[in-house]
Design a protein around this motif. Structure first.
Motif, PDB file in Angstrom:
ATOM      1  N   GLY A   1       0.791  -1.224   0.000  1.00 55.99           N
ATOM      2  CA  GLY A   1       0.000   0.000   0.000  1.00 55.99           C
ATOM      3  C   GLY A   1       0.821   1.271   0.000  1.00 55.99           C
ATOM      4  N   LEU A   2       0.336   2.270   0.715  1.00 54.17           N
ATOM      5  CA  LEU A   2       1.004   3.558   0.769  1.00 54.17           C
ATOM      6  C   LEU A   2       2.404   3.440   1.369  1.00 54.17           C
TER       7      LEU A   2
ATOM      8  N   ASN B   1       2.272   5.052   9.511  1.00 52.07           N
ATOM      9  CA  ASN B   1       1.348   4.727   8.425  1.00 52.07           C
ATOM     10  C   ASN B   1       0.524   3.467   8.687  1.00 52.07           C
TER      11      ASN B   1
ATOM     12  N   ASP C   1      -3.417   1.033  -6.089  1.00 50.49           N
ATOM     13  CA  ASP C   1      -2.435   0.874  -7.163  1.00 50.49           C
ATOM     14  C   ASP C   1      -2.749  -0.408  -7.921  1.00 50.49           C
TER      15      ASP C   1
ATOM     16  N   MET D   1      -7.156   5.528  -1.916  1.00 46.13           N
ATOM     17  CA  MET D   1      -5.948   5.288  -2.704  1.00 46.13           C
ATOM     18  C   MET D   1      -5.913   3.849  -3.189  1.00 46.13           C
TER      19      MET D   1
ATOM     20  N   HIS E   1      -3.797   7.415  -6.992  1.00 48.77           N
ATOM     21  CA  HIS E   1      -2.754   6.392  -7.007  1.00 48.77           C
ATOM     22  C   HIS E   1      -1.810   6.635  -5.833  1.00 48.77           C
ATOM     23  N   TYR E   2      -1.338   5.576  -5.217  1.00 53.28           N
ATOM     24  CA  TYR E   2      -0.396   5.721  -4.105  1.00 53.28           C
ATOM     25  C   TYR E   2       0.796   6.597  -4.502  1.00 53.28           C
ATOM     26  N   ASN E   3       1.276   6.420  -5.719  1.00 58.32           N
ATOM     27  CA  ASN E   3       2.449   7.186  -6.151  1.00 58.32           C
ATOM     28  C   ASN E   3       2.181   8.683  -6.159  1.00 58.32           C
TER      29      ASN E   3
ATOM     30  N   ALA F   1       4.771   2.289  -1.249  1.00 56.63           N
ATOM     31  CA  ALA F   1       4.969   3.347  -2.247  1.00 56.63           C
ATOM     32  C   ALA F   1       5.890   4.436  -1.716  1.00 56.63           C
TER      33      ALA F   1
ATOM     34  N   THR G   1       2.541  10.137  -2.678  1.00 56.81           N
ATOM     35  CA  THR G   1       3.911  10.282  -2.176  1.00 56.81           C
ATOM     36  C   THR G   1       4.483  11.669  -2.471  1.00 56.81           C
TER      37      THR G   1
END
Length: 252
Positions: A20-21, A90, A188, A186, A222-224, A24, A227
């Motif tokens: 997950g996050l 997180n 991916d 979120m 998207h997780y990306n 990422a 970030t």
């Protein structure tokens, strides 16, 4: 020549870094030249990510809801890094249920992971963060939206937001900043659906629809993309502080 801490950029500890996050973020910061320490309850998951990233990144199996596990993890971190720059809390469990049907294990796990976990990790990280460190606590838009059946998750995140505000004031003299990031939905390419039982997912959607929340119409980021916000927070000048950052996914 021996590599110094400065050569390795920031030392960043991320909980829930196996997927997950968290995963990422680990990939993003490693790509940026930082050194990432990945904590996760399932050791094989964080070890796989650390192997993917390569040296000098480190994976440590850690159940954030268990204070002994957290103490052991941070002792291991301190043995290699006398100072860290960032702790990202997180790790969280996310499961919908009503008050009437909430099982003991569901309630206890949510409290241990989502509320006690960040406390244990921040407490053990303090000595490593003093003099310029940063704690980032990941919260959720569900605190404001108040989605049916998510009272346990949103309640824990609400508590985390309050604690973050109070920690920021308490830790200012130690040179430690505290930021809350409220994240929206979120996903991916590896997360194509919910891991909840089908009947729970259906009821969750139905109960939300009753109060005007159509889950299919809500945006998913998207997780990306998320970030980027964490990168911006870490790059803020030392004379600025971000208390709360609210991220909401756009429907595209």
């Amino acid at each position: 020549m021996k590599e110094t801490e400065q050569d390795m950029g920031k030392i960043i500890v991320i909980t829930g870094a196996g997927d997950g996050l968290g995963r990422a973020l680990a990939r993003r910061f490693a790509r940026d030249g930082e050194t990432v320490i990945l904590l996760g309850r399932t050791a094989s998951k964080v070890e796989a990510v650390a192997t993917e990233l390569g040296a000098p990144h480190l994976a440590i199996g850690c159940d954030v809801g268990n204070p002994d596990s957290v103490r052991a993890a941070f002792a291991q971190i301190a043995a290699q890094h006398p100072k860290i720059d960032v702790l990202i809390n997180n790790a969280a469990v996310y499961e919908p249920f009503t008050l009437a049907e909430g099982r003991d294990d569901q309630i206890q796990t949510a409290l241990a992971t989502n509320v006690a976990g960040p406390i244990y990790c921040a407490r053990e990280a303090l000595s490593l963060l003093r003099g310029g460190g940063h704690i980032i606590n990941v919260s959720s838009e569900s605190v404001a939206i108040k989605m049916p059946m998510l009272w346990m998750y949103a309640g824990g995140k609400s508590a985390l937001e309050l604690m973050s505000d109070m920690w920021a004031r308490e830790l200012d003299a130690d040179g430690i900043r505290v930021t809350t990031v409220q994240a929206g939905m979120m996903m991916d390419e590896t997360k194509t659906g919910s891991s909840w039982p089908m009947d729970v997912s259906i009821r969750f959607a139905q109960e939300n629809a009753k109060v005007g929340i159509n889950l299919r119409e809500r945006g998913i980021s998207h997780y990306n993309s998320v970030t980027d916000a964490f990168r911006a927070i870490l790059d803020m000048p030392a004379d600025l502080h971000m208390g709360t950052v609210a991220l909401t996914a756009r429907k595209r």
